[in-house]
Design an enzyme around this catalytic site. Structure first.
Site, mmCIF file in Angstrom:
data_model
loop_
_atom_site.group_PDB
_atom_site.id
_atom_site.type_symbol
_atom_site.label_atom_id
_atom_site.label_comp_id
_atom_site.label_asym_id
_atom_site.label_seq_id
_atom_site.Cartn_x
_atom_site.Cartn_y
_atom_site.Cartn_z
ATOM 1 N N GLY A 101 0.860 -2.784 1.138
ATOM 2 C CA GLY A 101 0.499 -3.855 2.357
ATOM 3 C C GLY A 101 1.432 -4.707 2.345
ATOM 4 O O GLY A 101 1.687 -5.468 3.224
ATOM 5 N N GLU A 104 3.521 -3.825 4.611
ATOM 6 C CA GLU A 104 3.023 -3.839 5.938
ATOM 7 C C GLU A 104 3.242 -5.049 6.634
ATOM 8 O O GLU A 104 3.153 -5.251 7.915
ATOM 9 C CB GLU A 104 1.660 -3.383 5.966
ATOM 10 C CG GLU A 104 1.136 -2.356 5.198
ATOM 11 C CD GLU A 104 0.069 -1.757 6.017
ATOM 12 O OE1 GLU A 104 0.184 -1.272 7.209
ATOM 13 O OE2 GLU A 104 -0.863 -0.717 5.892
ATOM 14 N N GLU A 124 0.350 3.949 -1.431
ATOM 15 C CA GLU A 124 -0.957 4.338 -0.930
ATOM 16 C C GLU A 124 -1.640 5.466 -0.998
ATOM 17 O O GLU A 124 -2.515 6.194 -1.754
ATOM 18 C CB GLU A 124 -1.590 4.071 0.133
ATOM 19 C CG GLU A 124 -1.246 2.162 0.393
ATOM 20 C CD GLU A 124 -0.495 1.856 1.440
ATOM 21 O OE1 GLU A 124 1.168 2.313 0.452
ATOM 22 O OE2 GLU A 124 -0.104 0.662 1.323
HETATM 23 C C1 LIG Z 1 -5.423 -2.862 2.803
HETATM 24 C C2 LIG Z 1 -5.049 -1.308 3.927
HETATM 25 C C3 LIG Z 1 -3.484 -1.154 3.184
HETATM 26 C C4 LIG Z 1 -2.629 -1.882 1.550
HETATM 27 C C5 LIG Z 1 -2.911 -1.072 0.434
HETATM 28 C C6 LIG Z 1 -2.399 -1.016 -0.101
HETATM 29 O O1 LIG Z 1 -0.923 -2.137 0.026
HETATM 30 S S1 LIG Z 1 -2.686 -0.297 -2.248
HETATM 31 C C7 LIG Z 1 -1.620 -0.658 -2.979
HETATM 32 C C8 LIG Z 1 -0.392 -0.614 -2.411
HETATM 33 N N1 LIG Z 1 0.906 -0.815 -3.620
HETATM 34 C C9 LIG Z 1 1.446 -0.047 -4.398
HETATM 35 O O2 LIG Z 1 0.396 0.517 -5.262
HETATM 36 C C10 LIG Z 1 1.184 -0.695 -5.886
HETATM 37 C C11 LIG Z 1 1.543 -0.277 -7.565
HETATM 38 N N2 LIG Z 1 1.878 -1.247 -8.071
HETATM 39 C C12 LIG Z 1 2.944 -1.211 -9.407
HETATM 40 O O3 LIG Z 1 3.489 0.012 -8.953
HETATM 41 C C13 LIG Z 1 3.148 -1.175 -10.342
HETATM 42 O O4 LIG Z 1 3.034 -2.590 -10.467
HETATM 43 C C14 LIG Z 1 4.800 -2.132 -10.058
HETATM 44 C C15 LIG Z 1 5.806 -1.340 -9.775
HETATM 45 C C16 LIG Z 1 4.043 -3.258 -8.840
HETATM 46 C C17 LIG Z 1 4.910 -3.040 -10.978
HETATM 47 O O5 LIG Z 1 5.441 -2.361 -12.289
HETATM 48 P P1 LIG Z 1 5.894 -2.940 -14.215
HETATM 49 O O6 LIG Z 1 6.097 -2.013 -14.274
HETATM 50 O O7 LIG Z 1 6.903 -3.744 -13.766
HETATM 51 O O8 LIG Z 1 4.279 -3.723 -14.002
HETATM 52 P P2 LIG Z 1 2.656 -2.921 -14.156
HETATM 53 O O9 LIG Z 1 2.581 -1.499 -13.896
HETATM 54 O O10 LIG Z 1 2.509 -3.565 -15.847
HETATM 55 O O11 LIG Z 1 2.235 -4.229 -13.121
HETATM 56 C C18 LIG Z 1 1.831 -5.411 -14.181
HETATM 57 C C19 LIG Z 1 0.097 -6.087 -13.977
HETATM 58 O O12 LIG Z 1 0.466 -5.931 -11.911
HETATM 59 C C20 LIG Z 1 -0.848 -5.185 -12.406
HETATM 60 N N3 LIG Z 1 -0.544 -4.561 -10.588
HETATM 61 C C21 LIG Z 1 0.189 -4.181 -10.114
HETATM 62 N N4 LIG Z 1 0.317 -3.927 -8.771
HETATM 63 C C22 LIG Z 1 -1.185 -4.093 -8.656
HETATM 64 C C23 LIG Z 1 -2.335 -4.086 -7.376
HETATM 65 N N5 LIG Z 1 -1.070 -3.802 -6.282
HETATM 66 N N6 LIG Z 1 -3.338 -4.380 -7.131
HETATM 67 C C24 LIG Z 1 -3.687 -5.502 -8.328
HETATM 68 N N7 LIG Z 1 -2.718 -5.768 -9.953
HETATM 69 C C25 LIG Z 1 -1.618 -4.707 -10.065
HETATM 70 C C26 LIG Z 1 -0.917 -4.250 -12.608
HETATM 71 O O13 LIG Z 1 -2.322 -3.302 -13.150
HETATM 72 C C27 LIG Z 1 -0.042 -5.117 -14.375
HETATM 73 O O14 LIG Z 1 -1.595 -5.362 -14.659
HETATM 74 P P3 LIG Z 1 -1.869 -5.929 -16.328
HETATM 75 O O15 LIG Z 1 -1.982 -4.455 -17.287
HETATM 76 O O16 LIG Z 1 -0.358 -6.189 -16.469
HETATM 77 O O17 LIG Z 1 -3.365 -6.634 -15.983
#
Ligand SMILES: CCC/C=C/C(=O)SCCNC(=O)CCNC(=O)[C@H](O)C(C)(C)COP(=O)([O-])OP(=O)([O-])OC[C@H]1O[C@@H](n2cnc3c(N)ncnc32)[C@H](O)[C@@H]1OP(=O)([O-])[O-]
Length: 726
Positions: A101, A104, A124
């Site tokens: 997002g 986006e 996603e």
């Molecule tokens: C609406 C329809 C369209 C949109 C869809 C989307 O956007 S879907 C989304 C698409 N986006 C993704 O799939 C991205 C998913 N995220 C990642 O790939 C990685 O977290 C990172 C690259 C952002 C950071 O990596 P890093 O190794 O530096 O750090 P880390 O990984 O340890 O994370 C730190 C803390 O943040 C937390 N947290 C992170 N992201 C989210 C989130 N979106 N949400 C909630 N929480 C999130 C994570 O759980 C952790 O919490 P904790 O354990 O401390 O309580």
């Protein structure tokens, strides 16, 4: 939230603020909408700049929100349209990450400025979804169908430099991105916005769009192994090539809702959080990740340059940790050096494409030696010689004498007792198991095994090492086979028993590959080498010269045993390396497995010799006996406190054993099937095979069923404390 402020001159600044990654919660989205409306209403504002707090644009939608029953619809899409429709230019200042997002939002903006170290992507698909806020329709309009399909169906994060080449961003800066974006916004005030609104642009045509799409679909399906999201991502992008924007958006929404309710999205999102949860290790005596600091690893050593050692050295060099690589003699050292250099050259080529470099020709970064004394100043040693307790103890005794007092001594073993290895040293608190998976520079899992005396600092240091190597470190207790291999034993055992009873290796593999494993148990054994298990069984006295005379061929210690794998080894069928194993291959070292008439004939004779009545075994029985026996062992492991929770087992299986991630891991899968059903099936199979302990239901599984089949999150609250070995 999102903070609204006035930047230099006529630019309004909206700063997304939701630590740690500025996830787009409903509150953030509301604040973003309010900020946009405020900027629109203020005649003194001529342009808008959107950025994120703390050097991160946004990691996208709040993933926890997807499983919330209160979530209705996707509020992000209308906000992105609002940004795009703005009559004042909106510029995204992308620092750190713009994912999902987050990207986006940036695509809704009229211009995108990124910091050179920023990364962007649509991950996603990795959590079972698609970019459901019109991203599947905007991205192909901006960068064309091939690049958009690649980004959306793989979920890979792309660096800013690549984004610039693709036309995803307008400018890449090395300086302060927010200031650069404000300057940029001031420059573009008054310029026509029509051509910058992606929803109004046509999708760039390809001369052979139809052929391109059908080829792409074949590739996407092949890589998906039963995961739905990549194919539905493809369908959404395809819709962009066939329909006007508004219709494409409708299609995207329809596909998004299918994924949201598919079950696979829940499994993948569970896996996402499980991976993060296992980093937060604790022990019942009060030590935990919170209270223990890791020691810095400024220099490491690896002992043994076989397949595992080579991969481990490569991993360390890639992580920028200076390494000393040691072998027992010059001949082995030279062989190992050549192999390591080849691996590193390949890795360097890959990294250079991503604008990174690898420094491995410098002896201060990578040194090869046969002299143990060179290890006197390293902070950590990883021993990776073959699985032989006497040899490992001899090496650890030596290391304990030579290494400096603070150095940690790690053993790369897949099953051996850490305490026994530690007993050969004068510093058992600094000895720890680090079980790498082959190829060690590729596989993400690192099983970290603490022994009776291992200190919390040693655990924290090993966990930190895993992070530095870009691996997932999972901390587990000490038992034969630890977690991964211990659960694998009954799984492989069932596969072999099924073949004894009348099935074929290719039938068993097919069922498990259809389930989503990349390769079934027989292909896997052929790949790993049948001689590995044979050596281990000989060591345990299960076969070979030390087997007491008169031992029944198909029984050990009163339990059922299959000598089939031993017999294949006695026929020099070690798997791929000899060109023959459970399958035949085109040559020694060949990779294409073909059913082998010799083996089928051999199996028929074997069944005759042992008076085994062949029967037809259906797919359900194959799947259940293999998977439920593996899961059953998992419950025993949890009951014994060898792992802190079911998430640990799942992370191990997804990252080290090819378990299909869209099924969440074996314990998550068990929770979706329902524990009463698993128990009933195990009872049925154990009645039919009373001499197979792996099929006898675990007492912990029975207890959970008796407690009413609680959700996975609550399982460990039913585990009795006395049995916890953590
Ligand atoms: C609406 C329809 C369209 C949109 C869809 C989307 O956007 S879907 C989304 C698409 N986006 C993704 O799939 C991205 C998913 N995220 C990642 O790939 C990685 O977290 C990172 C690259 C952002 C950071 O990596 P890093 O190794 O530096 O750090 P880390 O990984 O340890 O994370 C730190 C803390 O943040 C937390 N947290 C992170 N992201 C989210 C989130 N979106 N949400 C909630 N929480 C999130 C994570 O759980 C952790 O919490 P904790 O354990 O401390 O309580």
């Amino acid at each position: 939230m999102a903070q609204y402020a006035r930047g230099a001159a006529a630019v309004a600044v909206i700063r997304l603020h939701n630590p740690p990654v500025n996830a787009l919660s409903l509150t953030v989205l509301q604040a973003l909408e309010d900020g946009l409306k405020r900027a629109d209403a203020d005649p003194s504002v001529k342009a808008v700049m959107i950025c994120g707090e703390n050097g991160k644009f946004s990691a996208g939608a709040d993933i926890r929100g997807f499983s919330s029953p209160k979530r209705h619809g996707v509020p992000l899409g209308p906000i992105i349209s609002l940004i795009e429709r703005s009559e004042k230019p909106v510029v995204a200042a992308i620092e750190g990450i713009a994912l999902g997002g987050g990207l986006e939002v940036a695509l809704g903006c009229h211009y995108r400025i990124a910091h050179v170290k920023a990364h962007m992507g649509f991950p996603e698909v990795t959590i079972g979804l698609l970019p459901g806020a019109e991203g599947t329709q905007r991205l192909p309009r901006l960068i064309g169908v091939p690049a958009a399909l690649d980004i959306i169906t793989t979920g890979r994060h792309i660096p800013a430099t690549e984004a610039l080449k693709l036309g995803l961003v307008d400018e890449v800066v090395e300086e302060n991105t927010v200031e650069a974006a404000i300057r940029f916004a001031n420059k573009v005030i008054g310029q026509p916005l029509g051509p910058r609104r992606l929803s109004l642009k046509p999708v760039p045509k390809l001369p052979n769009m139809e052929a391109f799409l059908s080829e792409a679909l074949v590739k996407v399906k092949k890589q998906a192994h039963g995961c739905l999201a990549p194919e539905l991502c493809f369908q959404a992008v395809k819709a962009a090539t066939e329909q006007p924007f508004a219709d494409g958006v409708r299609k995207e929404r329809e596909l998004f809702n299918i994924l949201l309710t598919s079950g696979q999205a829940q499994a993948l999102q569970y896996a996402f959080f499980a991976e993060r949860e296992v980093q937060k290790w604790t022990t019942p005596n009060g030590a935990s990740w919170k209270s223990t600091s890791p020691q810095p690893i400024r220099k490491a050593a690896v002992i043994g340059l076989g397949t595992m050692g080579r991969g481990i050295v490569t991993s360390l060099v890639k992580a920028n940790i200076p390494v000393v690589a040691l072998e027992q003699n010059v001949e082995y050292l030279n062989m190992g050096r050549k192999a390591v250099m080849l691996l590193l050259e390949r890795e360097a080529m890959k990294m250079e494409q991503g604008a990174q470099t690898l420094d491995f020709h410098n002896p201060a970064r990578l040194q090869f030696t046969v002299d143990f004394d060179v290890l006197h100043d390293v902070d950590l040693v990883i021993e990776a010689v073959f699985e032989n307790m006497a040899l490992k103890k001899e090496i650890f005794h030596k290391l304990s004498r030579i290494c400096k007092p603070g150095a940690f001594l790690c053993t790369n073993t897949s099953a051996l007792n850490i305490d026994e290895i530690a007993s050969a040293t004068s510093r058992p608190h600094q000895v720890i198991g680090t079980h790498f998976f082959s190829p060690a520079h590729v596989m993400r899992l690192l099983e970290i095994i603490y022994g009776h005396h291992t200190s919390p600092t040693a655990i924290a240091t090993a966990v930190q090492l895993a992070k530095a190597l870009k691996k997932v470190g999972v901390v587990v207790g000490n038992c034969f086979g630890f977690v991964g291999n211990r659960m694998m034993f009954p799984y492989v055992q069932q596969a072999v028993f099924l073949v004894e009873e009348g099935s074929r290796p290719e039938a068993v593999d097919q069922v498990l590959e259809d389930f989503g494993f990349k390769i079934g148990p027989f292909r896997m054994s052929d790949l790993a080498g049948l001689d590995v298990g044979w050596r281990s069984r000989k060591g345990q006295g299960l076969t070979g010269a030390s087997l007491p005379p008169g031992t029944p061929a198909r029984q050990r210690h009163g339990h059922r045993y299959s000598p089939l794998p031993d017999l294949l080894c006695e026929n020099s069928r070690f798997g791929q390396k000899t060109g023959k194993g459970w399958y035949q291959y085109e040559k020694a070292g060949g990779r294409t497995a073909k059913p082998d008439p010799w083996l089928h004939n051999f199996l028929a004779q074997y069944r005759d010799t042992h008076h085994i009545k062949t029967r037809f075994i259906d797919q359900e029985e194959i799947l259940e006996r293999c998977l439920f026996s593996l899961i059953n062992e998992g419950f025993d492991i949890l009951a014994e406190g060898i792992a802190a929770g079911p998430e640990h087992l799942d992370v191990i299986y997804i990252n080290g054993y090819g378990w299909p991630k869209h099924r969440g891991g074996p314990m998550f899968y068990a929770s979706t099937i329902g524990l009463p059903r698993i128990l009933a099936k195990l009872q049925k199979y154990s009645e039919a095979h009373p001499d197979v302990p792996g099929l006898q239901p675990s007492a912990f599984l029975k207890k959970l069923v008796a407690m009413g089949n609680p959700p996975l999150k609550e399982w460990m609250s039913y585990q009795s404390r006395q049995s916890n070995k953590l």
